[in-house]
Design a protein around this motif. Structure first.
Motif, PDB file in Angstrom:
ATOM      1  N   GLU A   1     -58.120 -75.287 -19.035  1.00  0.00           N
ATOM      2  CA  GLU A   1     -57.615 -76.491 -19.694  1.00  0.00           C
ATOM      3  C   GLU A   1     -58.646 -77.612 -19.770  1.00  0.00           C
ATOM      4  OE1 GLU A   1     -54.139 -79.766 -18.857  1.00  0.00           O
ATOM      5  OE2 GLU A   1     -53.574 -77.639 -18.734  1.00  0.00           O
ATOM      6  N   GLN A   2     -59.350 -77.888 -18.672  1.00  0.00           N
ATOM      7  CA  GLN A   2     -60.301 -78.992 -18.685  1.00  0.00           C
ATOM      8  C   GLN A   2     -61.447 -78.734 -19.661  1.00  0.00           C
ATOM      9  OE1 GLN A   2     -59.608 -81.747 -17.067  1.00  0.00           O
ATOM     10  NE2 GLN A   2     -61.400 -82.786 -17.872  1.00  0.00           N
ATOM     11  N   GLU A   3     -61.938 -77.504 -19.685  1.00  0.00           N
ATOM     12  CA  GLU A   3     -62.995 -77.143 -20.624  1.00  0.00           C
ATOM     13  C   GLU A   3     -62.487 -77.192 -22.062  1.00  0.00           C
ATOM     14  OE1 GLU A   3     -66.818 -75.779 -21.920  1.00  0.00           O
ATOM     15  OE2 GLU A   3     -66.106 -76.660 -20.047  1.00  0.00           O
ATOM     16  N   LEU A   4     -61.248 -76.751 -22.267  1.00  0.00           N
ATOM     17  CA  LEU A   4     -60.642 -76.802 -23.598  1.00  0.00           C
ATOM     18  C   LEU A   4     -60.604 -78.240 -24.109  1.00  0.00           C
ATOM     19  CD1 LEU A   4     -59.020 -75.400 -25.912  1.00  0.00           C
ATOM     20  CD2 LEU A   4     -56.955 -75.845 -24.557  1.00  0.00           C
ATOM     21  N   ILE A   5     -60.259 -79.168 -23.224  1.00  0.00           N
ATOM     22  CA  ILE A   5     -60.167 -80.577 -23.618  1.00  0.00           C
ATOM     23  C   ILE A   5     -61.542 -81.155 -23.944  1.00  0.00           C
ATOM     24  CG2 ILE A   5     -59.671 -82.889 -22.739  1.00  0.00           C
ATOM     25  CD1 ILE A   5     -57.280 -81.672 -21.247  1.00  0.00           C
ATOM     26  N   THR A   6     -62.481 -81.022 -23.015  1.00  0.00           N
ATOM     27  CA  THR A   6     -63.762 -81.711 -23.149  1.00  0.00           C
ATOM     28  C   THR A   6     -64.682 -81.088 -24.188  1.00  0.00           C
ATOM     29  OG1 THR A   6     -64.653 -80.425 -21.295  1.00  0.00           O
ATOM     30  CG2 THR A   6     -63.686 -82.566 -20.787  1.00  0.00           C
ATOM     31  N   ARG A   7     -64.649 -79.777 -24.329  1.00  0.00           N
ATOM     32  CA  ARG A   7     -65.580 -79.087 -25.220  1.00  0.00           C
ATOM     33  C   ARG A   7     -65.037 -78.934 -26.643  1.00  0.00           C
ATOM     34  NH1 ARG A   7     -70.764 -78.466 -25.446  1.00  0.00           N
ATOM     35  NH2 ARG A   7     -70.661 -78.294 -23.161  1.00  0.00           N
TER      36      ARG A   7
ATOM     37  N   MET B   1     -68.632 -84.294 -34.930  1.00  0.00           N
ATOM     38  CA  MET B   1     -68.541 -84.160 -33.473  1.00  0.00           C
ATOM     39  C   MET B   1     -68.431 -82.697 -33.051  1.00  0.00           C
ATOM     40  SD  MET B   1     -68.953 -87.167 -32.347  1.00  0.00           S
ATOM     41  CE  MET B   1     -70.030 -87.384 -33.777  1.00  0.00           C
ATOM     42  N   ILE B   2     -67.702 -81.900 -33.843  1.00  0.00           N
ATOM     43  CA  ILE B   2     -67.627 -80.464 -33.551  1.00  0.00           C
ATOM     44  C   ILE B   2     -69.014 -79.835 -33.710  1.00  0.00           C
ATOM     45  CG2 ILE B   2     -66.660 -78.257 -34.306  1.00  0.00           C
ATOM     46  CD1 ILE B   2     -64.146 -79.821 -35.184  1.00  0.00           C
ATOM     47  N   MET B   3     -69.746 -80.259 -34.724  1.00  0.00           N
ATOM     48  CA  MET B   3     -71.106 -79.770 -34.952  1.00  0.00           C
ATOM     49  C   MET B   3     -71.981 -79.994 -33.720  1.00  0.00           C
ATOM     50  SD  MET B   3     -73.228 -78.353 -37.153  1.00  0.00           S
ATOM     51  CE  MET B   3     -72.480 -78.550 -38.780  1.00  0.00           C
ATOM     52  N   GLN B   4     -71.740 -81.086 -33.010  1.00  0.00           N
ATOM     53  CA  GLN B   4     -72.542 -81.410 -31.836  1.00  0.00           C
ATOM     54  C   GLN B   4     -72.088 -80.656 -30.579  1.00  0.00           C
ATOM     55  OE1 GLN B   4     -75.303 -83.791 -31.288  1.00  0.00           O
ATOM     56  NE2 GLN B   4     -75.420 -83.163 -33.432  1.00  0.00           N
ATOM     57  N   LYS B   5     -70.788 -80.356 -30.483  1.00  0.00           N
ATOM     58  CA  LYS B   5     -70.252 -79.848 -29.213  1.00  0.00           C
ATOM     59  C   LYS B   5     -69.924 -78.359 -29.206  1.00  0.00           C
ATOM     60  CE  LYS B   5     -68.741 -82.119 -26.129  1.00  0.00           C
ATOM     61  NZ  LYS B   5     -69.229 -82.490 -24.784  1.00  0.00           N
ATOM     62  N   ALA B   6     -69.625 -77.773 -30.353  1.00  0.00           N
ATOM     63  CA  ALA B   6     -69.168 -76.374 -30.377  1.00  0.00           C
ATOM     64  C   ALA B   6     -70.307 -75.418 -30.021  1.00  0.00           C
ATOM     65  CB  ALA B   6     -68.598 -76.027 -31.744  1.00  0.00           C
ATOM     66  N   PRO B   7     -70.026 -74.370 -29.259  1.00  0.00           N
ATOM     67  CA  PRO B   7     -71.071 -73.384 -28.942  1.00  0.00           C
ATOM     68  C   PRO B   7     -71.449 -72.566 -30.180  1.00  0.00           C
ATOM     69  CG  PRO B   7     -68.948 -72.673 -28.080  1.00  0.00           C
ATOM     70  CD  PRO B   7     -68.754 -74.062 -28.579  1.00  0.00           C
TER      71      PRO B   7
ATOM     72  N   LEU C   1     -61.201 -79.895 -27.887  1.00  0.00           N
ATOM     73  CA  LEU C   1     -60.189 -80.794 -28.436  1.00  0.00           C
ATOM     74  C   LEU C   1     -60.707 -82.213 -28.626  1.00  0.00           C
ATOM     75  CD1 LEU C   1     -57.027 -79.616 -26.454  1.00  0.00           C
ATOM     76  CD2 LEU C   1     -57.715 -79.006 -28.777  1.00  0.00           C
ATOM     77  N   GLU C   2     -61.435 -82.716 -27.660  1.00  0.00           N
ATOM     78  CA  GLU C   2     -61.958 -84.078 -27.763  1.00  0.00           C
ATOM     79  C   GLU C   2     -62.805 -84.279 -29.023  1.00  0.00           C
ATOM     80  OE1 GLU C   2     -63.480 -87.976 -26.962  1.00  0.00           O
ATOM     81  OE2 GLU C   2     -61.682 -86.933 -26.258  1.00  0.00           O
ATOM     82  N   PRO C   3     -63.801 -83.428 -29.316  1.00  0.00           N
ATOM     83  CA  PRO C   3     -64.595 -83.633 -30.536  1.00  0.00           C
ATOM     84  C   PRO C   3     -63.767 -83.543 -31.819  1.00  0.00           C
ATOM     85  CG  PRO C   3     -65.677 -82.084 -29.057  1.00  0.00           C
ATOM     86  CD  PRO C   3     -64.303 -82.287 -28.519  1.00  0.00           C
ATOM     87  N   ALA C   4     -62.769 -82.655 -31.831  1.00  0.00           N
ATOM     88  CA  ALA C   4     -61.987 -82.460 -33.054  1.00  0.00           C
ATOM     89  C   ALA C   4     -60.959 -83.567 -33.274  1.00  0.00           C
ATOM     90  CB  ALA C   4     -61.287 -81.101 -33.016  1.00  0.00           C
ATOM     91  N   LEU C   5     -60.295 -84.012 -32.201  1.00  0.00           N
ATOM     92  CA  LEU C   5     -59.160 -84.914 -32.351  1.00  0.00           C
ATOM     93  C   LEU C   5     -59.501 -86.387 -32.199  1.00  0.00           C
ATOM     94  CD1 LEU C   5     -56.426 -82.882 -30.422  1.00  0.00           C
ATOM     95  CD2 LEU C   5     -56.930 -82.878 -32.862  1.00  0.00           C
ATOM     96  N   ALA C   6     -60.386 -86.713 -31.283  1.00  0.00           N
ATOM     97  CA  ALA C   6     -60.683 -88.131 -31.038  1.00  0.00           C
ATOM     98  C   ALA C   6     -61.122 -88.867 -32.306  1.00  0.00           C
ATOM     99  CB  ALA C   6     -61.734 -88.257 -29.934  1.00  0.00           C
ATOM    100  N   PRO C   7     -62.020 -88.310 -33.144  1.00  0.00           N
ATOM    101  CA  PRO C   7     -62.424 -89.044 -34.354  1.00  0.00           C
ATOM    102  C   PRO C   7     -61.276 -89.301 -35.329  1.00  0.00           C
ATOM    103  CG  PRO C   7     -63.981 -87.264 -33.883  1.00  0.00           C
ATOM    104  CD  PRO C   7     -62.794 -87.052 -32.996  1.00  0.00           C
ATOM    105  N   LEU C   8     -60.220 -88.504 -35.269  1.00  0.00           N
ATOM    106  CA  LEU C   8     -59.091 -88.683 -36.182  1.00  0.00           C
ATOM    107  C   LEU C   8     -58.284 -89.929 -35.847  1.00  0.00           C
ATOM    108  CD1 LEU C   8     -57.786 -84.991 -36.392  1.00  0.00           C
ATOM    109  CD2 LEU C   8     -59.346 -86.154 -37.975  1.00  0.00           C
ATOM    110  N   PHE C   9     -58.234 -90.283 -34.562  1.00  0.00           N
ATOM    111  CA  PHE C   9     -57.332 -91.354 -34.130  1.00  0.00           C
ATOM    112  C   PHE C   9     -58.034 -92.528 -33.456  1.00  0.00           C
ATOM    113  CE2 PHE C   9     -55.114 -87.212 -33.785  1.00  0.00           C
ATOM    114  CZ  PHE C   9     -54.222 -87.382 -34.821  1.00  0.00           C
TER     115      PHE C   9
END
Length: 492
Positions: free
Chosen positions: A282-288, A266-272, A290-298
């Motif tokens: 904060e909103q950009e930090l979450i969507t771009r 997911m990071i491969m798809q979303k990271a610049p 944190l979400e790709p890194a953390l959501a797949p874990l849980f």
């Protein structure tokens, strides 16, 4: 404050105080007179004939001599309350423990005057832990020492001292029976009760108990991911092709390892391509990031568990108005599904952008909120534990909260992860696979309902949490980024 109101010292007659707190500070430092902070503002009786205002309540007076008589009442009242507290503290260790039902919480004295600190509105569920359920380290009674720390904090409050959000995170959490354990990050007040040498052993003991020390970097998993990342960085394959090949590793990895693989994908798809130099809000930090890194874990939809960024009050705070937890939403929540409705919460998260890293007040408040959120989930749902994370920019700290012994909810820092901010950060993310395994192991083993045979002992060890009104009464409303804190992000 009305234009005719005056704040003056009845001892030395100084009258140039701008606010009540300044006058109380003057009385304490210059004249050794300690007054409790009380109601802000001025009584409706205030007028030009009664210009002087009490620094501890809203009463007004015609002269400083009249004010002196009134202040003597405050001093005597504080002495009486302190003596009552000492008597009750001595009696509590020999009297039977009160009921700890999490569904019968006192609101802390809502009928008392808001802002006044007294036993009537700071009615805490603090009593000595049972002798047969103590946290012992090499013969040292950690449970008793933590209880003594709780009592010392309570005494300071009854003597009229406000706690500072930035400096007293461990103090505030202790009043809800939460023992914050951050390696090398213990306040001096706590060290007076639990020596540094014992605290070091506590950290080691908990790491072994939670099986955090046994995981190392999986060389097999690393050897599978690194060539794909390297090929993308060298433009040999594109991101989509690398993502597909990563997802095809499912049959070659364990369940926990595959969660980590999905995080990389997911990071491969979303990271610049490159790290962005402008401030990431904060909103950009979450969507771009944190979400790709953390959501797949849980996130595990097949097993009715969703990682979500919440916009509403969490389910535990809705369940009953008696539960003592902040009703404002957490930034993130790991929620179970019960049919088509939200079920138990297995984890919570709070996020701040990097520009808030030096805002000690805000960072400390989030940490306290996370502790209360997790404790409430444990109490209400009879959970073995609850995972929480705090992200400040790219730095994410993970904690486990669990009811370890009677009256001791441990909030243990598991590890710190640095979230990749661009594709070039993925190789360093590989080096954190061991830490990710620590987090997933704790989450899998502890963030589940307790066994039915353990529910009885779990229930007997519970304590009530502080309510929001109680937090408001004991915390200094002022903020200062200069206040040091052993839990502040900058020291980690």
């Amino acid at each position: 404050m009305a234009s005719f109101s005056l704040l003056g010292c009845h001892v030395c007659k100084q009258q140039d105080f701008a606010v009540k707190q300044a006058l109380r500070t003057h009385l304490r430092r210059i004249h050794n007179i300690v007054l409790p902070p009380g109601r802000r503002g001025v009584s409706k009786k205030s007028c030009a004939d009664r210009p002087y205002v009490c620094p501890s309540c809203a009463e007004t007076f015609a002269s400083l001599d009249d004010q002196a008589v009134h202040i003597a009442y405050h001093i005597n009242r504080q002495l009486q309350l302190f003596l009552q507290y000492q008597t009750s503290s001595q009696a509590v260790s020999t009297s039977p423990e009160p009921s700890t039902s999490s569904t019968n919480h006192d609101d802390g004295g809502n009928n008392a005057e808001l802002g006044a600190i007294s036993p009537e509105n700071v009615n805490l569920d603090i009593y000595e832990p049972k002798a047969d359920d103590r946290f012992m380290i090499d013969g040292f009674d950690v449970s008793k020492a933590f209880y003594d720390f709780q009592v010392s904090v309570h005494k300071r409050i009854l003597q009229g001292e406000y706690l500072k959000m930035e400096s007293h995170v461990q103090h505030v959490l202790s009043l809800s029976s939460i023992f914050l354990v951050k390696p090398k990050r213990f306040h001096d007040d706590l060290v007076q009760h639990i020596p540094d040498t014992v605290l070091e052993k506590v950290v080691k003991d908990l790491a072994e108990k939670f099986d955090i020390c046994t995981h190392t970097i999986s060389l097999d998993l690393t050897s599978r991911l690194f060539p794909l990342i390297d090929d993308v960085l060298n433009n040999k394959i594109d991101r989509d092709e690398a993502t597909i090949k990563m997802m095809q590793l499912k049959g070659q990895t364990s369940r926990k390892e595959y969660r980590i693989v999905k995080s990389f994908a997911m990071i491969m798809q979303k990271a610049p391509e490159y790290c962005i130099s402008d401030t990431i809000m904060e909103q950009e930090l979450i969507t771009r990031y944190l979400e790709p890194a953390l959501a797949p874990l849980f996130d595990d939809i097949l097993h009715d568990t969703l990682f979500r960024w919440t916009a509403t009050i969490n389910q535990e705070s809705k369940a009953t108005t008696a539960i003592s937890i902040s009703r404002s939403r957490p930034d993130a929540c790991v929620s179970g599904l019960h049919g088509v409705t939200w079920g138990i919460s297995r984890g919570f998260g709070e996020v701040k952008s990097s520009i808030e890293a030096n805002n000690n007040y805000s960072v400390a408040r989030d940490l306290i909120r996370l502790g209360i959120f997790a404790k409430n989930a444990i109490d209400l749902n009879n959970m073995k534990g609850c995972l929480v994370f705090q992200s400040v920019g790219r730095h994410t700290f993970f904690y486990l909260v669990t009811l370890l012994h009677d009256g001791v909810y441990v909030m243990y820092e598991i590890t710190k992860i640095e979230i990749p901010m661009c594709i070039s950060d993925l190789p360093s993310y590989l080096g954190q696979i061991g830490r990710l395994m620590h987090v997933l192991t704790v989450y899998q083993d502890y963030c589940v309902p307790a066994d039915q045979k353990d529910v009885g002992s779990l229930h007997s060890g519970k304590r009530k949490s502080m309510t929001d009104p109680q937090h408001d009464r004991i915390l200094d409303p002022s903020k200062s980024r200069k206040r040091q804190s052993v839990t502040t992000f900058r020291l980690q």
